[in-house]
Design an enzyme around this catalytic site. Sequence first.
Site, PDB file in Angstrom:
ATOM      1  N   GLY A 110       0.783  -1.228   0.000  1.00 25.78           N
ATOM      2  CA  GLY A 110       0.000   0.000   0.000  1.00 25.78           C
ATOM      3  C   GLY A 110       0.814   1.277   0.000  1.00 25.78           C
ATOM      4  N   SER A 111       2.030   1.238  -0.581  1.00 24.96           N
ATOM      5  CA  SER A 111       2.796   2.494  -0.619  1.00 24.96           C
ATOM      6  C   SER A 111       2.126   3.502  -1.550  1.00 24.96           C
ATOM      7  CB  SER A 111       4.256   2.257  -1.017  1.00 24.96           C
ATOM      8  OG  SER A 111       4.355   1.864  -2.363  1.00 24.96           O
ATOM      9  N   ARG A 141     -15.516 -14.522 -10.271  1.00 24.76           N
ATOM     10  CA  ARG A 141     -14.981 -13.151 -10.229  1.00 24.76           C
ATOM     11  C   ARG A 141     -16.126 -12.140 -10.191  1.00 24.76           C
ATOM     12  NH1 ARG A 141      -9.599 -12.740 -11.204  1.00 24.76           N
ATOM     13  NH2 ARG A 141      -8.614 -14.533 -12.175  1.00 24.76           N
ATOM     14  N   ARG A 157      -5.998  -8.367  -8.677  1.00 29.70           N
ATOM     15  CA  ARG A 157      -7.126  -9.133  -9.193  1.00 29.70           C
ATOM     16  C   ARG A 157      -7.569  -8.535 -10.527  1.00 29.70           C
ATOM     17  NH1 ARG A 157      -8.405 -13.686  -7.453  1.00 29.70           N
ATOM     18  NH2 ARG A 157     -10.570 -13.407  -8.077  1.00 29.70           N
ATOM     19  N   ILE A 158      -7.986  -9.400 -11.433  1.00 31.35           N
ATOM     20  CA  ILE A 158      -8.584  -8.908 -12.674  1.00 31.35           C
ATOM     21  C   ILE A 158     -10.031  -8.561 -12.366  1.00 31.35           C
ATOM     22  CG2 ILE A 158      -9.322  -9.594 -14.993  1.00 31.35           C
ATOM     23  CD1 ILE A 158      -6.842 -11.431 -15.040  1.00 31.35           C
ATOM     24  N   HIS A 202       0.413   0.643 -13.211  1.00 31.30           N
ATOM     25  CA  HIS A 202       1.191  -0.539 -13.603  1.00 31.30           C
ATOM     26  C   HIS A 202       2.678  -0.173 -13.651  1.00 31.30           C
ATOM     27  CE1 HIS A 202       2.122  -4.352 -15.354  1.00 31.30           C
ATOM     28  NE2 HIS A 202       2.849  -3.730 -16.261  1.00 31.30           N
ATOM     29  N   GLU A 226      -9.711  -5.920 -20.344  1.00 33.70           N
ATOM     30  CA  GLU A 226      -8.466  -6.651 -20.570  1.00 33.70           C
ATOM     31  C   GLU A 226      -7.424  -6.191 -19.550  1.00 33.70           C
ATOM     32  OE1 GLU A 226      -6.768  -6.949 -24.589  1.00 33.70           O
ATOM     33  OE2 GLU A 226      -8.752  -6.353 -25.269  1.00 33.70           O
ATOM     34  N   GLU A 229       5.813   6.226  -9.418  1.00 30.25           N
ATOM     35  CA  GLU A 229       4.407   5.819  -9.278  1.00 30.25           C
ATOM     36  C   GLU A 229       3.701   6.729  -8.283  1.00 30.25           C
ATOM     37  OE1 GLU A 229       3.455   1.682  -8.621  1.00 30.25           O
ATOM     38  OE2 GLU A 229       5.323   1.028  -9.527  1.00 30.25           O
TER      39      GLU A 229
HETATM   40  C1  GRF Z   1       3.085  -1.227  -7.562  1.00 31.06           C
HETATM   41  O1  GRF Z   1       4.316  -1.423  -8.183  1.00 31.06           O
HETATM   42  C2  GRF Z   1       1.991  -1.124  -8.574  1.00 31.06           C
HETATM   43  O2  GRF Z   1       2.395  -0.523  -9.764  1.00 31.06           O
HETATM   44  C3  GRF Z   1       1.632  -2.551  -8.828  1.00 31.06           C
HETATM   45  O3  GRF Z   1       1.727  -3.166  -7.563  1.00 31.06           O
HETATM   46  C4  GRF Z   1       2.644  -2.440  -6.757  1.00 31.06           C
HETATM   47  C5  GRF Z   1       1.921  -2.058  -5.516  1.00 31.06           C
HETATM   48  O4  GRF Z   1       2.756  -1.448  -4.582  1.00 31.06           O
HETATM   49  N1  GRF Z   1       0.343  -2.679  -9.452  1.00 31.06           N
HETATM   50  P1  GRF Z   1       2.149  -0.815  -3.264  1.00 31.06           P
HETATM   51  O5  GRF Z   1       1.256  -1.871  -2.624  1.00 31.06           O
HETATM   52  O6  GRF Z   1       1.370   0.393  -3.657  1.00 31.06           O
HETATM   53  O7  GRF Z   1       3.334  -0.496  -2.421  1.00 31.06           O
END
Ligand code: GRF
Length: 235
Positions: A13-14, A66, A96-97, A114, A148, A179
């Site tokens: 959860g960063s 799902r 999860r998708i 991503h 997708e 991110e």
């Molecule tokens: C991140 O790299 C995000 O892009 C990917 O999963 C990771 C989650 O990191 N989808 P965090 O849980 O937010 O630290």
Amino acid sequence: MPLPIAVLVSGGGSNLQSIIDTIEEGVLDAEIKLVVSNRARAFGLERARNHGIPTLVLSHKDYRTREDFDRAMVKAIHDHGVSAPHGAVVMAGFMRIVTHELLAAFPDRVLNIHPALLPSFPGVHGQGDAADYGVKISGCTVHFVDEEMDHGPVIIQAAVPCNAGEDGDELGPRILKLEHRVFSQAINWLAQDRLEIQGRHVHLKVAGIPLADAPRADVEPSCCALVCPPLEEGF
Ligand code: GRF
């Protein structure tokens, strides 16, 4: 009114933390109404609790399909005051998708981050796959979610250099730092109603000015980090 959001997490959860921080700093105009995790031990839940944000654990293992899982998630999100057309769902490391059940309840209102430059290296090992491939540049992508995996229209991307011999563990933290900046920025653009989807293209409207009148300068990168569209003040 701040943008009401539900944040979905599966792990550390960063990214959630950076969203919480930018909201508390008054930079991101959103309010997290609920954090949902499919894993009871996700540290993201603790981060939310530390800030008095309601949390919910929904184990996907308790649902047959799902779609059933997504229906339960949508109900919980609605019950916490997040619904379309104003509210949004933010997937911050949610492994999860998602299905039509969630996407139909929040049309063009579900965002994902991503850790690679899509469409390269989709899937759960974006950083490692890029490093192993030997690319010289990788990064991260915030995009609208469609049915997708890692596929919907791109909102913002940030690029970082990759060094020969590095693996995903070395590259990953460099990507993660970016991110944390681009995700809040993208959510804020959504909060400001500045994102316009035309096919695969996401246009960024200049605040308060209709798209056709926007000066071209707003799409020129203006910072030394390769982030496009450029980050705005505070992010
Ligand atoms: C991140 O790299 C995000 O892009 C990917 O999963 C990771 C989650 O990191 N989808 P965090 O849980 O937010 O630290």
